[in-house]
Design a protein around this motif. Structure first.
Motif, PDB file in Angstrom:
ATOM      1  N   GLU A 497      67.154  14.024  35.879  1.00  0.00           N
ATOM      2  CA  GLU A 497      66.852  15.282  35.172  1.00  0.00           C
ATOM      3  C   GLU A 497      67.910  15.600  34.121  1.00  0.00           C
ATOM      4  O   GLU A 497      67.588  16.188  33.085  1.00  0.00           O
ATOM      5  CB  GLU A 497      66.762  16.428  36.179  1.00  0.00           C
ATOM      6  N   ARG A 557      61.676  18.233  36.418  1.00  0.00           N
ATOM      7  CA  ARG A 557      60.594  17.685  37.213  1.00  0.00           C
ATOM      8  C   ARG A 557      59.660  18.765  37.735  1.00  0.00           C
ATOM      9  O   ARG A 557      58.590  18.445  38.250  1.00  0.00           O
ATOM     10  CB  ARG A 557      61.143  16.851  38.377  1.00  0.00           C
ATOM     11  N   ASP A 561      56.860  15.771  36.446  1.00  0.00           N
ATOM     12  CA  ASP A 561      57.686  14.806  37.194  1.00  0.00           C
ATOM     13  C   ASP A 561      57.319  13.351  36.907  1.00  0.00           C
ATOM     14  O   ASP A 561      58.008  12.452  37.357  1.00  0.00           O
ATOM     15  CB  ASP A 561      57.571  15.074  38.692  1.00  0.00           C
ATOM     16  N   ARG A 586      59.316   8.246  36.379  1.00  0.00           N
ATOM     17  CA  ARG A 586      59.403   9.393  37.267  1.00  0.00           C
ATOM     18  C   ARG A 586      60.716  10.135  37.013  1.00  0.00           C
ATOM     19  O   ARG A 586      61.765   9.516  36.827  1.00  0.00           O
ATOM     20  CB  ARG A 586      59.328   8.960  38.729  1.00  0.00           C
ATOM     21  N   CYS A 599      62.788  11.965  43.895  1.00  0.00           N
ATOM     22  CA  CYS A 599      62.025  12.022  42.651  1.00  0.00           C
ATOM     23  C   CYS A 599      61.041  13.178  42.636  1.00  0.00           C
ATOM     24  O   CYS A 599      60.601  13.597  41.575  1.00  0.00           O
ATOM     25  CB  CYS A 599      61.298  10.708  42.421  1.00  0.00           C
ATOM     26  N   ASN A 600      60.600  13.709  43.836  1.00  0.00           N
ATOM     27  CA  ASN A 600      59.769  14.903  43.907  1.00  0.00           C
ATOM     28  C   ASN A 600      59.924  15.489  45.291  1.00  0.00           C
ATOM     29  O   ASN A 600      60.496  14.874  46.191  1.00  0.00           O
ATOM     30  CB  ASN A 600      58.299  14.584  43.596  1.00  0.00           C
TER      31      ASN A 600
END
Length: 805
Positions: A497, A557, A561, A586, A599-600
């Motif tokens: 990010e 994200r 994302d 991603r 990543c999420n």
């Protein structure tokens, strides 16, 4: 006392003994007395007394005496003998009393037998002089010797025969062959009786012998083994030095003439003729020739070689070491149409040449071998023999790949037909024109599927298909650019990010199934739909790879994302082909060092609990457990239904066997009756039903759905067997309707016994009581299967009735 010698030829014997030193007059005086020594002792001289003694020496007797009277040998005499006969002479020792006899009064010794010096040369005897009246020794006994005098009575003998010697042929005169030696048994020290000389009786033309040593030598220099390979030579040995009257003996000496390499090889013929078919493979033997050599052994060993240039090229000659023959073989393929007759010069020469006989001439010989080539019907030959063809992979079906050509090598020159061996082209990718030999494509080609094809082309005579030739043909499929480049893998990248502009995210590469001759060259750009992209940039590195970089500061994200970046890849052609691949990017949360944390949100939760792989493994385990439980339940249900069916349909398998003996009817603990009771379950027939009437257990019910058990017997004033009759009827009916039951009787045992029953047992076995009121006549209506049982019980019932009557 002195001993003297008298006898035959006194003077001659005395002279002979003096010369030969074989004997001498031995006169000595033996002095006896206490403390006396040798004859010259001073004590003897002082006393003046000399004892009488023997005077004697050796006696001689001639061997082989053939007279009729005993042969006088000699005389012994004592100096104390006054001739009055008071002394008795005796002898002892070898031959005394048998061969030699002595006159007791005069002392004369005679030989009574014919003596042989070769058997015994001398005899040792002892002489005694005794008083005739008292038989006491007047003097100590004295030893003397009688020698047998030799005469020439033994001829020379060759004791080591037969003699075999050898000499090389063409040896010079005087070459030693061997030595012979004769032995004479006569006395070599007396006269010439044992002096032997040698001479040749037979064979003196070729050999001589040394008269003294017996060495045999060659007398000529032209001994030829090929003319005569052995000689029989008679050698004579004569004693008395060869003088007249000497005895002689002879022996035969075999002299073998050994071979030397003095003869060259010679071919019996100056020309040999052979024939061979033109299709004979390389290495085929055409024929054999042999040069003759009069020598023997290794002197006949030969080598053969081809002398002319044409023969060296087409044929090969080897030597058979066992037979010494020249074996002519084919070295190159023959062709009747090219040359019908070949002439070969073969030379033979000795392996081992003796330099002593080089002047005799050359030790080699030559002959001519004529080889005729026979014509045969040969299959066609492919020309030229090239086996490689090429075709573009985009060639249309029916396009010509190439042309093969085959010709009939025979003089007739038959037409040729072509075909493809379909075992090498089962998919029929190629075809061939039977007349022209043109190979065409039969299907669409694809180099990426098969870049090479190996097929076998057949060429045969049009009117004789048995004459077939085969040629292997390799066809290479040339590449055309018909496959676009593709991303090497479905690339996925991650970006933090807080990423900064220009940060490298991913390096991508591509693959292309084509193989251009100049090598691959790929070009990378963003697809047209990504032209408005302001987040990422694509850089072509010019080495068939590209790099993706960030183009802005930071990502969120929560807003987005995942980014999909389409990339266009173009090859160098021709024609240039392209394809579009997508790079998935991603947005992930990273720590201060740039390491990706998550990543999420979903991924983060899953990682905190279980990974997707663990969840899948867990679900698979649960599914396996469920399947196992269902399988166990199914098997148990199937087993239970199977047991129930067997209990109802095959009662013969439910016989419990006990091999021990109980304690009688009062022993209720010896057997476990529950085992028998558990075999049957009469759940529908109760003891309180009044014995079970036919209406409840009659044939109207379905026997297959009932579970039967024997009821406890209840005492009743009226015995009712209807329960058992109905039960047996149902079983009979069931057995008659079941076609799968084997045709044999089933025997059942009912072992239940009620309390205070007037009937001791319900079984009909061992029931011999005449008071039994059972009637088994109804068994006759149960069908053919119970016919034997009915006859058995009906017969027993008849016997009981007769006993009662």
């Amino acid at each position: 006392m002195a001993k003297g010698l008298q006898g035959f030829q006194w003077a001659m014997l005395l002279l002979f003994c003096a010369i030969q030193e074989l004997g001498s007059w031995a006169m000595h005086t033996a002095v006896e007395g206490p403390g006396l020594g040798e004859p010259g002792d001073p004590a003897l001289l002082a006393s003046g007394r000399v004892k009488r003694g023997w005077v004697w020496n050796q006696f001689f007797v001639v061997e082989e005496y053939t007279g009729t009277e005993p042969l006088y040998v000699g005389k012994i005499h004592s100096d104390s003998d006054e001739g009055d006969g008071s002394i008795k002479y005796t002898i002892s020792g070898e031959g005394a009393g048998t061969i030699f006899l002595i006159d007791e009064i005069t002392g004369d010794i005679h030989a009574t037998e014919r003596l042989d010096r070769e058997q015994k040369t001398f005899y040792t005897l002892r002489a005694q002089a005794r008083d005739r009246q008292t038989d006491q020794l007047l003097e100590p006994e004295s030893e003397f010797i009688i020698k047998v005098q030799d005469i020439n009575d033994s001829e020379p003998r060759f004791l080591e025969g037969p003699y075999i010697g050898s000499v090389a042929e063409l040896s010079p005169v005087g070459t030693s062959v061997m030595q012979v030696m004769a032995s004479d048994a006569d006395d070599p020290t007396y006269g010439s009786s044992a002096r032997v000389v040698y001479s040749v009786l037979e064979g003196e033309q070729h050999f001589t012998v040394d008269s003294k040593t017996g060495v045999i030598r060659t007398a000529v220099a032209d001994l030829d083994r090929e003319t005569q390979d052995r000689y029989e030579v008679v050698i004579r040995a004569t004693d008395m030095a060869g003088q007249l009257g000497g005895l002689s003996g002879s022996t035969t000496v075999t002299i073998v003439v050994t071979d030397v390499n003095d003869n060259p090889p010679r071919f019996p013929q100056k020309m040999y003729q052979f024939s061979i078919v033109e299709t004979a493979p390389v290495g085929t033997a055409i024929g054999r020739v042999k040069a003759e050599d009069s020598d023997v052994g290794e002197n006949t060993d030969m080598t053969y070689q081809v002398k002319d240039e044409e023969g060296v090229e087409m044929f090969k000659v080897t030597t058979d070491s066992n037979t010494q023959e020249a074996v002519i073989t084919v070295q190159k393929p023959l062709d009747y149409e090219s040359k019908k007759v070949h002439t070969v010069v073969v030379e033979a020469l000795n392996k081992f040449v003796d330099p002593r006989f080089v002047d005799l001439g050359t030790f080699r010989d030559q002959t001519i071998v004529r080889v005729s080539v026979l014509d045969v019907d040969e299959p066609p030959e492919f020309r030229p023999p090239s086996n490689l063809m090429e075709v573009q992979e985009d060639a249309h079906v029916g396009s010509i790949v190439g042309v093969v050509t085959a010709l009939d090598p025979d003089t007739a020159n038959h037409p040729v037909r072509y075909a493809i061996d379909r075992s090498t082209d089962a998919e029929r990718i190629f075809d061939i024109d039977a007349k022209t030999g043109a190979i065409v494509t039969g299907k669409v080609l694809d180099r990426e599927t098969a870049g090479w094809h190996n097929i076998t082309v057949l060429a045969m005579e049009a009117d004789n298909h048995s004459q077939v030739s085969r040629a292997s043909l390799r066809i290479r499929i040339l590449d055309v650019n018909d496959n676009p480049p593709e991303l090497a893998t479905p690339y996925e990248a991650a970006v933090c990010e807080d990423a900064k502009p220009g940060q490298l995210i991913q390096t991508i590469s591509v693959v292309d199934r084509d193989e251009p001759q100049s090598g691959h060259r790929f070009y990378f750009t963003l697809a047209p739909e990504a032209t408005n992209n302001h987040h990422f940039s694509l850089l072509d590195i010019q080495d068939n790879t590209a790099a993706v970089h960030t183009q802005r500061v930071g990502f969120n994200r929560q807003e987005q994302d995942v980014y999909l970046l389409p990339i266009l890849v173009v090859d160098s052609g021709p024609p240039a082909l392209s394809s579009t691949g997508t790079l998935t990017i991603r947005v992930c949360g990273c720590d201060s060092s740039g390491a990706i944390q998550s990543c999420n949100s979903t991924a983060y939760v899953v990682s905190a609990t279980l990974s997707p792989g663990a969840l899948i493994a867990l679900l698979v385990c649960v599914l396996i457990l469920v399947v196992l439980v269902l399988l166990i339940l199914t098997l148990k249900r199937h087993h239970k239904s199977h047991l129930t069916s067997e209990d109802d349909e095959d009662m013969r398998d439910n016989v419990i066997k006990y091999n021990d003996e109980g304690g009688g009817e009062q022993d209720t603990e010896a057997y476990d009756m529950s085992a028998l009771r558990s075999l049957y379950d009469f759940s529908e027939i109760k003891a309180g039903d009044g014995g079970g009437g036919p209406g409840e257990g009659g044939p109207g019910r379905n026997p297959a759905s009932e579970l039967h058990a024997l009821p406890q017997w209840v005492q009743s004033p009226d015995l009712d067997f209807s329960v058992f009759r109905d039960y047996i009827c149902r079983k009979v009916e069931q057995a008659d309707e079941d076609l799968s039951v084997p045709p044999y009787d089933s025997f059942q045992t009912y072992a239940f016994e009620g309390s205070d029953s007037p009937v001791p047992s319900l079984s009909s076995i061992n029931t011999w009581s005449s008071g039994s009121e059972q009637d088994f006549s109804y068994l006759g209506g149960w069908g053919p299967r119970f016919r034997q049982l009915a006859a058995l019980y009906a017969g027993r019932r008849g016997e009981e009735d007769s006993e009662e009557s």
